[in-house]
Design a protein around this motif. Sequence first.
Motif, mmCIF file in Angstrom:
data_model
loop_
_atom_site.group_PDB
_atom_site.id
_atom_site.type_symbol
_atom_site.label_atom_id
_atom_site.label_comp_id
_atom_site.label_asym_id
_atom_site.label_seq_id
_atom_site.Cartn_x
_atom_site.Cartn_y
_atom_site.Cartn_z
ATOM 1 N N ALA A 10 0.843 -1.203 0.000
ATOM 2 C CA ALA A 10 0.000 0.000 0.000
ATOM 3 C C ALA A 10 0.876 1.250 0.000
ATOM 4 C CB ALA A 10 -0.924 -0.004 1.219
ATOM 5 N N PHE A 11 1.941 1.218 0.776
ATOM 6 C CA PHE A 11 2.847 2.371 0.808
ATOM 7 C C PHE A 11 3.446 2.625 -0.583
ATOM 8 C CE2 PHE A 11 7.134 4.011 0.944
ATOM 9 C CZ PHE A 11 6.947 5.202 1.617
ATOM 10 N N ALA A 12 3.819 1.545 -1.271
ATOM 11 C CA ALA A 12 4.427 1.709 -2.601
ATOM 12 C C ALA A 12 3.476 2.437 -3.545
ATOM 13 C CB ALA A 12 4.798 0.344 -3.174
ATOM 14 N N ILE A 13 2.183 2.165 -3.420
ATOM 15 C CA ILE A 13 1.221 2.837 -4.307
ATOM 16 C C ILE A 13 1.076 4.308 -3.917
ATOM 17 C CG2 ILE A 13 -1.179 2.869 -5.063
ATOM 18 C CD1 ILE A 13 -1.118 -0.210 -4.591
ATOM 19 N N VAL A 14 1.061 4.565 -2.626
ATOM 20 C CA VAL A 14 1.027 5.965 -2.181
ATOM 21 C C VAL A 14 2.254 6.698 -2.731
ATOM 22 C CG1 VAL A 14 1.171 7.498 -0.170
ATOM 23 C CG2 VAL A 14 -0.348 5.504 -0.113
ATOM 24 N N TYR A 15 3.393 6.046 -2.652
ATOM 25 C CA TYR A 15 4.618 6.665 -3.173
ATOM 26 C C TYR A 15 4.484 6.936 -4.677
ATOM 27 C CZ TYR A 15 9.393 7.458 -4.606
ATOM 28 O OH TYR A 15 10.521 8.024 -5.164
ATOM 29 N N ASP A 16 4.026 5.930 -5.410
ATOM 30 C CA ASP A 16 3.932 6.093 -6.867
ATOM 31 C C ASP A 16 2.986 7.235 -7.245
ATOM 32 O OD1 ASP A 16 5.711 4.048 -7.249
ATOM 33 O OD2 ASP A 16 4.179 2.526 -7.641
ATOM 34 N N ARG A 17 1.929 7.397 -6.481
ATOM 35 C CA ARG A 17 0.957 8.441 -6.814
ATOM 36 C C ARG A 17 1.472 9.847 -6.513
ATOM 37 N NH1 ARG A 17 -4.757 5.796 -4.602
ATOM 38 N NH2 ARG A 17 -4.762 4.033 -6.054
ATOM 39 N N HIS A 18 2.320 9.986 -5.532
ATOM 40 C CA HIS A 18 2.657 11.335 -5.068
ATOM 41 C C HIS A 18 4.145 11.682 -5.128
ATOM 42 C CE1 HIS A 18 -1.494 11.536 -3.967
ATOM 43 N NE2 HIS A 18 -1.374 10.502 -3.161
ATOM 44 N N SER A 19 4.969 10.735 -5.567
ATOM 45 C CA SER A 19 6.409 11.016 -5.527
ATOM 46 C C SER A 19 6.813 12.121 -6.495
ATOM 47 C CB SER A 19 7.213 9.740 -5.811
ATOM 48 O OG SER A 19 6.895 9.232 -7.086
ATOM 49 N N SER A 20 6.167 12.197 -7.654
ATOM 50 C CA SER A 20 6.553 13.254 -8.600
ATOM 51 C C SER A 20 6.257 14.636 -8.029
ATOM 52 C CB SER A 20 5.809 13.076 -9.933
ATOM 53 O OG SER A 20 6.312 11.955 -10.604
ATOM 54 N N ALA A 36 -4.934 28.000 0.335
ATOM 55 C CA ALA A 36 -4.137 28.759 -0.645
ATOM 56 C C ALA A 36 -2.669 28.347 -0.553
ATOM 57 C CB ALA A 36 -4.293 30.254 -0.393
ATOM 58 N N ALA A 37 -2.163 28.200 0.665
ATOM 59 C CA ALA A 37 -0.772 27.750 0.818
ATOM 60 C C ALA A 37 -0.613 26.323 0.314
ATOM 61 C CB ALA A 37 -0.352 27.853 2.290
ATOM 62 N N ALA A 38 -1.620 25.492 0.589
ATOM 63 C CA ALA A 38 -1.519 24.087 0.172
ATOM 64 C C ALA A 38 -1.557 23.932 -1.344
ATOM 65 C CB ALA A 38 -2.655 23.280 0.811
ATOM 66 N N ALA A 39 -2.065 24.958 -2.034
ATOM 67 C CA ALA A 39 -2.109 24.892 -3.503
ATOM 68 C C ALA A 39 -0.770 25.248 -4.139
ATOM 69 C CB ALA A 39 -3.186 25.834 -4.027
ATOM 70 N N LEU A 40 0.112 25.886 -3.386
ATOM 71 C CA LEU A 40 1.359 26.383 -3.983
ATOM 72 C C LEU A 40 2.206 25.301 -4.659
ATOM 73 C CD1 LEU A 40 2.319 29.031 -1.274
ATOM 74 C CD2 LEU A 40 1.549 29.477 -3.617
ATOM 75 N N PRO A 41 2.299 24.080 -4.107
ATOM 76 C CA PRO A 41 3.115 23.070 -4.805
ATOM 77 C C PRO A 41 2.639 22.796 -6.227
ATOM 78 C CG PRO A 41 2.663 22.345 -2.564
ATOM 79 C CD PRO A 41 1.836 23.586 -2.800
ATOM 80 N N ALA A 42 1.351 23.023 -6.484
ATOM 81 C CA ALA A 42 0.842 22.759 -7.837
ATOM 82 C C ALA A 42 1.439 23.710 -8.867
ATOM 83 C CB ALA A 42 -0.684 22.862 -7.855
ATOM 84 N N SER A 43 2.017 24.832 -8.403
ATOM 85 C CA SER A 43 2.575 25.804 -9.342
ATOM 86 C C SER A 43 3.962 25.403 -9.837
ATOM 87 C CB SER A 43 2.664 27.182 -8.673
ATOM 88 O OG SER A 43 3.658 27.183 -7.660
ATOM 89 N N VAL A 44 4.528 24.365 -9.238
ATOM 90 C CA VAL A 44 5.901 23.969 -9.563
ATOM 91 C C VAL A 44 5.906 23.088 -10.805
ATOM 92 C CG1 VAL A 44 7.913 22.723 -8.702
ATOM 93 C CG2 VAL A 44 6.524 24.084 -7.139
ATOM 94 N N ALA A 45 6.908 23.275 -11.655
ATOM 95 C CA ALA A 45 7.028 22.436 -12.848
ATOM 96 C C ALA A 45 7.175 20.975 -12.432
ATOM 97 C CB ALA A 45 8.245 22.860 -13.665
ATOM 98 N N PRO A 46 6.351 20.082 -12.985
ATOM 99 C CA PRO A 46 6.411 18.681 -12.551
ATOM 100 C C PRO A 46 7.673 17.978 -13.031
ATOM 101 C CG PRO A 46 4.819 18.942 -14.318
ATOM 102 C CD PRO A 46 5.285 20.323 -13.971
ATOM 103 N N MET A 47 8.216 17.166 -12.159
ATOM 104 C CA MET A 47 9.424 16.399 -12.469
ATOM 105 C C MET A 47 9.243 14.989 -11.949
ATOM 106 S SD MET A 47 12.147 19.175 -11.088
ATOM 107 C CE MET A 47 13.561 18.274 -11.684
ATOM 108 N N ALA A 48 9.811 14.034 -12.658
ATOM 109 C CA ALA A 48 9.747 12.648 -12.193
ATOM 110 C C ALA A 48 10.830 12.405 -11.155
ATOM 111 C CB ALA A 48 9.927 11.709 -13.371
ATOM 112 N N ALA A 49 10.474 11.757 -10.075
ATOM 113 C CA ALA A 49 11.472 11.428 -9.044
ATOM 114 C C ALA A 49 12.423 10.367 -9.586
ATOM 115 C CB ALA A 49 10.780 10.933 -7.788
ATOM 116 N N PRO A 50 13.711 10.477 -9.302
ATOM 117 C CA PRO A 50 14.658 9.456 -9.782
ATOM 118 C C PRO A 50 14.262 8.069 -9.261
ATOM 119 C CG PRO A 50 15.819 11.367 -8.914
ATOM 120 C CD PRO A 50 14.379 11.544 -8.565
ATOM 121 N N PRO A 51 14.268 7.065 -10.119
ATOM 122 C CA PRO A 51 13.777 5.739 -9.717
ATOM 123 C C PRO A 51 14.582 5.104 -8.592
ATOM 124 C CG PRO A 51 14.803 5.658 -11.881
ATOM 125 C CD PRO A 51 14.680 7.102 -11.532
ATOM 126 N N GLU A 52 15.852 5.495 -8.458
ATOM 127 C CA GLU A 52 16.649 4.856 -7.403
ATOM 128 C C GLU A 52 16.148 5.206 -6.005
ATOM 129 O OE1 GLU A 52 17.821 6.571 -9.938
ATOM 130 O OE2 GLU A 52 19.285 8.089 -9.363
#
Lengths: 192, 240
Positions: free
Chosen positions: A24-34, B52-68
Amino acid sequence: MARDVKALADEELMQLVRRGDGDAFAIVYDRHSSAAYSLAYRMMGNRTAAEDVIQEAFLSVWRAGARYDRARGSVRTWVLGIVHNRGIDALRRGKVRDRPRVEEEDAAEGIEDPVRTDVEAARHEEAATVRTALRTLPGEQSQVIELAYFGGFTHTEIAAMIDAPVGTVKGRMRLGLSKLRDQLGRGAVQTA
Amino acid sequence: MSERTGLDHERWSDAAGAWVLGALAPDEAEAYALHLDDCPACRDEVAALGPAAAALPASVAPMAAPPEIRERLLADVRREASLLAAAGAGADRAPRRRRRLPAFGGWRAPAFVAAALLVGLAVGLAVAGGIGGGARTVPVAVEGSAAGAHARLVLADGHATLQADHLPPPPAGRVYQVWVKPHGGPPEPTPALFLPRADGSTTVGVPGDAAHAEAVMVTAEPQGGSAAPTSPPVLTATIS
């Protein structure tokens, strides 16, 4: 996997996470990590520090899942709040404040995810609405909001930076956020 | 509102914005949190400004987290999950603590980890050594501009990770995109877009159910990716 946990809502996944369910944690991570990484990178200005921040933050999500309270907002808002707090802690420890900001660094990692799903499309629309709303604020208000939220500066630090009274800085923050809330309300942005 | 709270409110009456932005100094934040417990007016303002503060992250250009990061994190989590399961419910999580920081802008993440968990973790590393076992490595065919590269696809724990060395950068203005080809169907796009590091190495998580696919492929695509491949694959892992 016998259960289709991927079909569960975030709030249901968090109930499993608090019982120690790694899938379940892995799915939470996948949904919000970006979103988490994007916020951390915006705050930290470099990949290594951003990675540290989201790794710490998601470990907190895993270990403190019981602290999530759906009455106080969405899982996404909760996760990003943790990322933000971790980012502020890191910035105030002074480890990264002098590092180059995003604009100055090789942005090879800054590749935008393409729109693939309705959820992602809605988030792109939300992002556009928030950016537009920020642009409509007077510069002096968006300046203090961005210095505080993304830069991790306190209101007294910001007052010194822009040579304004502390009360003025706090007033600009309140007024700017209030206008932003009104703009977002008109844009029907959902954040919680 | 009590007299004490009223006096306190004068001190904090303009602090809600700074609070939801995380812009109070730590000692101020502690004091303001206590004030919020007693002051409905400030709680209302925090509730009004928080979104309003909680919406601020949505303004950031989206990036994929490194898979490692995912790999490291899930390895830690699965080890801890196995320890928790072995220890039973009584060994579960850290206790709840009093809220100290903004309701919006988030819960302050706890700075502690249950000591028993950490002690158990050291023991558990050996116990949990089998978790994640059964990894399978699939060879990757390299073609075209990637002919000098070495690549492999690692399948483990239901996830696939593409690893490559000596992979040249894609043509100017393009990025590499990962595709998953189901049996009997055309390649399906994934949001995994990447550029190799300067030394040609890369590690990319493959979204979706690659383990049961026919193949995983990589092509060079325009920035932002494509819905269908626009160039021949440079990497192809035939899974089954």
